[in-house]
Scaffold this active site. Structure first.
Site, PDB file in Angstrom:
ATOM      1  N   LYS A  20       0.833  -1.221   0.000  1.00 13.05           N
ATOM      2  CA  LYS A  20       0.000   0.000   0.000  1.00 13.05           C
ATOM      3  C   LYS A  20       0.863   1.264   0.000  1.00 13.05           C
ATOM      4  O   LYS A  20       0.618   2.194  -0.770  1.00 13.05           O
ATOM      5  CB  LYS A  20      -0.924   0.027   1.238  1.00 13.05           C
ATOM      6  CG  LYS A  20      -1.875  -1.146   1.325  1.00 13.05           C
ATOM      7  CD  LYS A  20      -2.759  -1.064   2.554  1.00 13.05           C
ATOM      8  CE  LYS A  20      -2.010  -1.149   3.870  1.00 13.05           C
ATOM      9  NZ  LYS A  20      -1.330  -2.429   4.120  1.00 13.05           N
ATOM     10  N   ARG A  59      -9.109   1.431   8.943  1.00 15.99           N
ATOM     11  CA  ARG A  59      -8.722   0.041   9.178  1.00 15.99           C
ATOM     12  C   ARG A  59      -9.830  -0.718   9.904  1.00 15.99           C
ATOM     13  O   ARG A  59      -9.706  -1.916  10.121  1.00 15.99           O
ATOM     14  CB  ARG A  59      -7.482   0.036  10.055  1.00 15.99           C
ATOM     15  CG  ARG A  59      -6.226  -0.501   9.388  1.00 15.99           C
ATOM     16  CD  ARG A  59      -5.128  -0.426  10.409  1.00 15.99           C
ATOM     17  NE  ARG A  59      -3.937  -1.127  10.079  1.00 15.99           N
ATOM     18  CZ  ARG A  59      -2.880  -0.588   9.485  1.00 15.99           C
ATOM     19  NH1 ARG A  59      -2.899   0.651   9.060  1.00 15.99           N
ATOM     20  NH2 ARG A  59      -1.789  -1.303   9.289  1.00 15.99           N
ATOM     21  N   ARG A  92      11.411  -6.197   4.281  1.00 16.34           N
ATOM     22  CA  ARG A  92      11.228  -4.739   4.170  1.00 16.34           C
ATOM     23  C   ARG A  92      12.355  -4.012   4.906  1.00 16.34           C
ATOM     24  O   ARG A  92      12.689  -4.356   6.040  1.00 16.34           O
ATOM     25  CB  ARG A  92       9.874  -4.326   4.758  1.00 16.34           C
ATOM     26  CG  ARG A  92       9.717  -2.812   4.838  1.00 16.34           C
ATOM     27  CD  ARG A  92       8.273  -2.346   4.928  1.00 16.34           C
ATOM     28  NE  ARG A  92       7.475  -3.059   5.903  1.00 16.34           N
ATOM     29  CZ  ARG A  92       6.142  -2.983   5.979  1.00 16.34           C
ATOM     30  NH1 ARG A  92       5.473  -2.207   5.139  1.00 16.34           N
ATOM     31  NH2 ARG A  92       5.483  -3.676   6.879  1.00 16.34           N
ATOM     32  N   ARG A 147      11.658  -2.376  10.463  1.00 15.24           N
ATOM     33  CA  ARG A 147      10.634  -1.916  11.413  1.00 15.24           C
ATOM     34  C   ARG A 147      10.512  -2.901  12.564  1.00 15.24           C
ATOM     35  O   ARG A 147      10.598  -4.109  12.361  1.00 15.24           O
ATOM     36  CB  ARG A 147       9.279  -1.787  10.691  1.00 15.24           C
ATOM     37  CG  ARG A 147       9.088  -0.448  10.028  1.00 15.24           C
ATOM     38  CD  ARG A 147       7.879  -0.399   9.124  1.00 15.24           C
ATOM     39  NE  ARG A 147       6.646  -0.918   9.719  1.00 15.24           N
ATOM     40  CZ  ARG A 147       5.456  -0.825   9.129  1.00 15.24           C
ATOM     41  NH1 ARG A 147       5.329  -0.232   7.948  1.00 15.24           N
ATOM     42  NH2 ARG A 147       4.379  -1.326   9.707  1.00 15.24           N
ATOM     43  N   ARG A 166      -0.535  -9.037  13.399  1.00 21.22           N
ATOM     44  CA  ARG A 166      -1.096  -7.988  12.527  1.00 21.22           C
ATOM     45  C   ARG A 166      -2.035  -8.598  11.482  1.00 21.22           C
ATOM     46  O   ARG A 166      -3.053  -8.014  11.119  1.00 21.22           O
ATOM     47  CB  ARG A 166       0.031  -7.202  11.848  1.00 21.22           C
ATOM     48  CG  ARG A 166       0.746  -6.273  12.833  1.00 21.22           C
ATOM     49  CD  ARG A 166       2.116  -5.857  12.360  1.00 21.22           C
ATOM     50  NE  ARG A 166       2.097  -5.110  11.130  1.00 21.22           N
ATOM     51  CZ  ARG A 166       3.125  -5.043  10.284  1.00 21.22           C
ATOM     52  NH1 ARG A 166       4.240  -5.674  10.539  1.00 21.22           N
ATOM     53  NH2 ARG A 166       3.032  -4.332   9.181  1.00 21.22           N
TER      54      ARG A 166
HETATM   55  P1  ADP Z   1       2.340  -1.810   3.168  1.00 22.78           P
HETATM   56  O1  ADP Z   1       2.323  -0.300   3.133  1.00 22.78           O
HETATM   57  O2  ADP Z   1       1.098  -2.421   2.577  1.00 22.78           O
HETATM   58  O3  ADP Z   1       2.647  -2.357   4.516  1.00 22.78           O
HETATM   59  P2  ADP Z   1       4.844  -1.549   1.657  1.00 22.78           P
HETATM   60  O4  ADP Z   1       4.499  -0.648   0.518  1.00 22.78           O
HETATM   61  O5  ADP Z   1       5.651  -0.972   2.764  1.00 22.78           O
HETATM   62  O6  ADP Z   1       3.512  -2.287   2.214  1.00 22.78           O
HETATM   63  O7  ADP Z   1       5.590  -2.808   1.022  1.00 22.78           O
HETATM   64  C1  ADP Z   1       5.984  -3.914   1.842  1.00 22.78           C
HETATM   65  C2  ADP Z   1       7.317  -4.453   1.299  1.00 22.78           C
HETATM   66  O8  ADP Z   1       7.107  -5.013   0.007  1.00 22.78           O
HETATM   67  C3  ADP Z   1       8.406  -3.393   1.122  1.00 22.78           C
HETATM   68  O9  ADP Z   1       9.650  -4.001   1.392  1.00 22.78           O
HETATM   69  C4  ADP Z   1       8.304  -3.013  -0.360  1.00 22.78           C
HETATM   70  O10 ADP Z   1       9.543  -2.544  -0.875  1.00 22.78           O
HETATM   71  C5  ADP Z   1       7.896  -4.331  -0.985  1.00 22.78           C
HETATM   72  N1  ADP Z   1       7.034  -4.185  -2.155  1.00 22.78           N
HETATM   73  C6  ADP Z   1       6.009  -3.302  -2.319  1.00 22.78           C
HETATM   74  N2  ADP Z   1       5.408  -3.481  -3.526  1.00 22.78           N
HETATM   75  C7  ADP Z   1       6.064  -4.508  -4.117  1.00 22.78           C
HETATM   76  C8  ADP Z   1       5.921  -5.180  -5.381  1.00 22.78           C
HETATM   77  N3  ADP Z   1       4.951  -4.824  -6.247  1.00 22.78           N
HETATM   78  N4  ADP Z   1       6.755  -6.203  -5.663  1.00 22.78           N
HETATM   79  C9  ADP Z   1       7.723  -6.575  -4.766  1.00 22.78           C
HETATM   80  N5  ADP Z   1       7.913  -5.994  -3.576  1.00 22.78           N
HETATM   81  C10 ADP Z   1       7.098  -4.965  -3.241  1.00 22.78           C
HETATM   82  P1  AMP Z   2       1.237   0.562   8.912  1.00 23.85           P
HETATM   83  O1  AMP Z   2       2.395   1.490   8.725  1.00 23.85           O
HETATM   84  O2  AMP Z   2       0.038   0.955   8.105  1.00 23.85           O
HETATM   85  O3  AMP Z   2       1.638  -0.886   8.715  1.00 23.85           O
HETATM   86  O4  AMP Z   2       0.774   0.716  10.441  1.00 23.85           O
HETATM   87  C1  AMP Z   2       1.646   0.363  11.499  1.00 23.85           C
HETATM   88  C2  AMP Z   2       0.858   0.284  12.802  1.00 23.85           C
HETATM   89  O5  AMP Z   2       0.302   1.562  13.133  1.00 23.85           O
HETATM   90  C3  AMP Z   2      -0.341  -0.659  12.791  1.00 23.85           C
HETATM   91  O6  AMP Z   2       0.044  -2.022  13.022  1.00 23.85           O
HETATM   92  C4  AMP Z   2      -1.189  -0.075  13.942  1.00 23.85           C
HETATM   93  O7  AMP Z   2      -0.645  -0.419  15.193  1.00 23.85           O
HETATM   94  C5  AMP Z   2      -0.982   1.420  13.765  1.00 23.85           C
HETATM   95  N1  AMP Z   2      -2.004   1.995  12.850  1.00 23.85           N
HETATM   96  C6  AMP Z   2      -1.794   2.558  11.630  1.00 23.85           C
HETATM   97  N2  AMP Z   2      -2.928   2.977  11.076  1.00 23.85           N
HETATM   98  C7  AMP Z   2      -3.910   2.667  11.969  1.00 23.85           C
HETATM   99  C8  AMP Z   2      -5.333   2.824  11.967  1.00 23.85           C
HETATM  100  N3  AMP Z   2      -5.981   3.374  10.927  1.00 23.85           N
HETATM  101  N4  AMP Z   2      -6.015   2.410  13.060  1.00 23.85           N
HETATM  102  C9  AMP Z   2      -5.385   1.872  14.110  1.00 23.85           C
HETATM  103  N5  AMP Z   2      -4.059   1.674  14.169  1.00 23.85           N
HETATM  104  C10 AMP Z   2      -3.315   2.068  13.108  1.00 23.85           C
END
Ligand code: ADP
Ligand code: AMP
Length: 263
Positions: free
Chosen positions: A54, A129, A169, A202, A213
């Site tokens: 995302k 969420r 990641r 992270r 999660r």
């Molecule tokens: P989210 O915001 O849904 O938690 P991220 O955008 O941070 O996900 O992506 C999670 C991991 O996957 C990161 O390490 C990112 O670089 C990788 N990633 C994101 N999109 C792709 C893709 N289309 N193909 C391969 N790896 C990806």
């Molecule tokens: P994310 O970066 O989206 O993976 O979010 C990391 C963490 O932040 C999540 O696991 C939750 O603990 C908290 N968080 C982010 N967005 C929300 C939301 N909309 N509602 C509740 N907790 C959130």
């Protein structure tokens, strides 16, 4: 306690968090107007399992459309890094993989949406969420944005593949660029391409916390996807493709739907 069940399987995080959001991120400049064929995005939401991509897509779309990405995870992490009252308390919940209470989140998002750069659109990443957060957003859009239609992009992918995205990641602590040690590696191992900082993992990207999660996602966020399926501009995209192809599918899907709606 906020409106949602924020505890993880029996865990209680106690009374509601005090709100002290000092870091909402800066107002994005609008460097370029989108090309006419791309159009104005309006409000857009990316929803999907943790790690599905995302944030990566939100960055791409924000650049393409010249609108801000609003990531509640990023805002919370900025508060944690800066030691605000909210950050201290949210840190505990985030490390365990739980959800921060709805009321805290809706107030935080309301403050962010108040900033002037959201006028022509914005990309929500990680909010809503829960169904309660979605209901709040519906009310906000109907009252504050004259009923603007939210474009909802549900990003889908096999959960086994998502685990690898999460485990590998890596994030730049300085500029926050997100890499993947396996799939989207930096040019130099472990170093940010943009500023050379040492990349970090992270604290919630361990296998154990990821499992929690994922459970929270299934319990709280999957019902939300069903909620949107029934009443909004809704598209599903296959997230198991290279990032640029996923971006292309999102833009094509969303613009197609908006064009249909405007007829
Ligand atoms: P989210 O915001 O849904 O938690 P991220 O955008 O941070 O996900 O992506 C999670 C991991 O996957 C990161 O390490 C990112 O670089 C990788 N990633 C994101 N999109 C792709 C893709 N289309 N193909 C391969 N790896 C990806
Ligand atoms: P994310 O970066 O989206 O993976 O979010 C990391 C963490 O932040 C999540 O696991 C939750 O603990 C908290 N968080 C982010 N967005 C929300 C939301 N909309 N509602 C509740 N907790 C959130």
């Amino acid at each position: 306690m906020g409106m949602s069940q924020t505890g993880i399987q029996g865990q209680n995080f106690g009374p509601g968090l005090t709100k002290s959001v000092e870091f909402l991120g800066s107002v994005a400049k609008r460097p370029n107007k989108p090309a006419p064929e791309i159009g104005e995005p309006g409000p857009v939401l990316l929803v999907g399992a943790p790690g599905v991509g995302k944030g990566t897509q939100a960055d791409n779309l924000a650049k393409l459309w010249g609108v801000p990405k609003i990531s509640t995870g990023d805002i919370l992490r900025a508060n944690v890094a800066n030691g605000t009252a909210l950050g201290v308390q949210a840190d505990r919940i985030m490390k365990l993989g739980g959800l921060v209470p709805d009321q805290i989140m809706t107030e935080m998002v309301a403050d962010r949406l108040d900033l002037s750069d959201t006028a022509t659109g914005f990309i929500l990443d990680g909010f809503p969420r829960t169904v309660r957060q979605a209901q709040w957003l519906d009310g906000y859009l109907s009252i504050q944005r004259r009923g603007a239609h939210l474009g909802v992009i549900s990003m889908c992918m096999d959960l086994e593949q998502i685990v690898k995205r999460v485990i590998y990641r890596r994030v730049c602590p300085l500029c926050k660029t997100v890499y993947n040690a396996q799939y989207i590696p930096p040019k130099q191992v472990g170093r940010c391409d943009k500023d050379g900082s040492e990349l970090e993992q992270r604290s919630d990207d361990s296998l154990e916390v990821f499992q929690t999660r994922l459970d929270v996602f299934k319990q709280e966020t999957e019902p939300l996807i069903q909620y949107y399926r029934d009443h909004s501009l809704f598209i599903e995209v296959d997230a198991d493709k290279p990032p640029t192809l996923v971006t292309r599918d999102i833009v094509a899907g969303l613009m197609g739907l908006r064009t249909l709606m405007s007829r």
